[in-house]
Design a protein around this motif. Structure first.
Motif, PDB file in Angstrom:
ATOM      1  N   GLY A 278      -0.172   4.098   0.749  1.00 46.14           N
ATOM      2  CA  GLY A 278      -0.617   4.955   1.846  1.00 46.14           C
ATOM      3  C   GLY A 278       0.041   4.611   3.168  1.00 46.14           C
ATOM      4  O   GLY A 278       0.533   5.480   3.865  1.00 46.14           O
ATOM      5  N   CYS A 279       0.067   3.322   3.520  1.00 47.77           N
ATOM      6  CA  CYS A 279       0.527   2.937   4.855  1.00 47.77           C
ATOM      7  C   CYS A 279       1.708   1.978   4.828  1.00 47.77           C
ATOM      8  O   CYS A 279       2.258   1.663   5.869  1.00 47.77           O
ATOM      9  CB  CYS A 279      -0.624   2.323   5.653  1.00 47.77           C
ATOM     10  SG  CYS A 279      -1.182   0.736   5.011  1.00 47.77           S
TER      11      CYS A 279
ATOM     12  N   CYS B  89       0.842  -1.198   0.000  1.00 48.83           N
ATOM     13  CA  CYS B  89       0.000   0.000   0.000  1.00 48.83           C
ATOM     14  C   CYS B  89       0.876   1.246   0.000  1.00 48.83           C
ATOM     15  O   CYS B  89       1.778   1.374   0.829  1.00 48.83           O
ATOM     16  CB  CYS B  89      -0.897  -0.009   1.224  1.00 48.83           C
ATOM     17  SG  CYS B  89      -1.880   1.494   1.363  1.00 48.83           S
TER      18      CYS B  89
ATOM     19  N   HIS C 208      -8.881  -3.199   1.426  1.00 56.41           N
ATOM     20  CA  HIS C 208      -7.873  -2.493   2.220  1.00 56.41           C
ATOM     21  C   HIS C 208      -8.329  -1.098   2.645  1.00 56.41           C
ATOM     22  O   HIS C 208      -7.920  -0.609   3.686  1.00 56.41           O
ATOM     23  CB  HIS C 208      -6.559  -2.423   1.449  1.00 56.41           C
ATOM     24  CG  HIS C 208      -5.459  -1.787   2.250  1.00 56.41           C
ATOM     25  ND1 HIS C 208      -4.992  -2.340   3.429  1.00 56.41           N
ATOM     26  CD2 HIS C 208      -4.768  -0.630   2.082  1.00 56.41           C
ATOM     27  CE1 HIS C 208      -4.048  -1.548   3.933  1.00 56.41           C
ATOM     28  NE2 HIS C 208      -3.901  -0.505   3.142  1.00 56.41           N
TER      29      HIS C 208
ATOM     30  N   CYS D  65      -7.133   0.773   5.977  1.00 64.25           N
ATOM     31  CA  CYS D  65      -5.953   1.617   5.762  1.00 64.25           C
ATOM     32  C   CYS D  65      -6.089   2.935   6.525  1.00 64.25           C
ATOM     33  O   CYS D  65      -7.098   3.621   6.398  1.00 64.25           O
ATOM     34  CB  CYS D  65      -5.780   1.904   4.279  1.00 64.25           C
ATOM     35  SG  CYS D  65      -4.269   2.824   3.947  1.00 64.25           S
TER      36      CYS D  65
HETATM   37 ZN   LIG Z   1      -2.842   1.265   3.376  1.00 62.45          ZN
END
Ligand SMILES: [Zn+2]
Length: 93
Positions: A13-14, A11, A78, A82
């Motif tokens: 993002g994370c 991911c 997700h 997330c």
């Molecule tokens: Zn994420």
């Protein structure tokens, strides 16, 4: 016949590992890697992506719970887990 297609990723993002599961519409949906048992519920608060790429409204029972009580096994999208889902949604489909 169920064709389970997926690829492993990370991911943006994370930074957690995710799997991209291909839906019948040839879109890839990002999901958490662990399998989770669910019970179908049209009014449920959770969504799950089944192994044939179908999104089902449900109650998530959880991994390693009482599977005999479940309607099936799937993957949690997700964006539901997330912490940076907003950033993450911008990724092109
Ligand atoms: Zn994420």
């Amino acid at each position: 016949m169920i064709i389970f297609r997926f690829s492993v990723g990370t991911c943006k993002g994370c930074g957690k590992p995710i799997i991209w599961i291909q839906t019948p519409a040839k879109k890839s949906m990002p999901c958490d890697p662990g399998e989770t048992a669910y019970r179908k519920n049209p009014k449920g608060k959770d969504s799950i992506l089944t192994r044939n790429g179908e999104v089902v409204r449900c109650d998530i029972i959880g991994a390693f719970q009482n599977y005999s009580d479940a309607d099936g096994i799937g993957y949690v999208p997700h964006w539901a887990t997330c912490p940076n889902a907003d950033q993450f949604r911008r990724r092109k489909a």
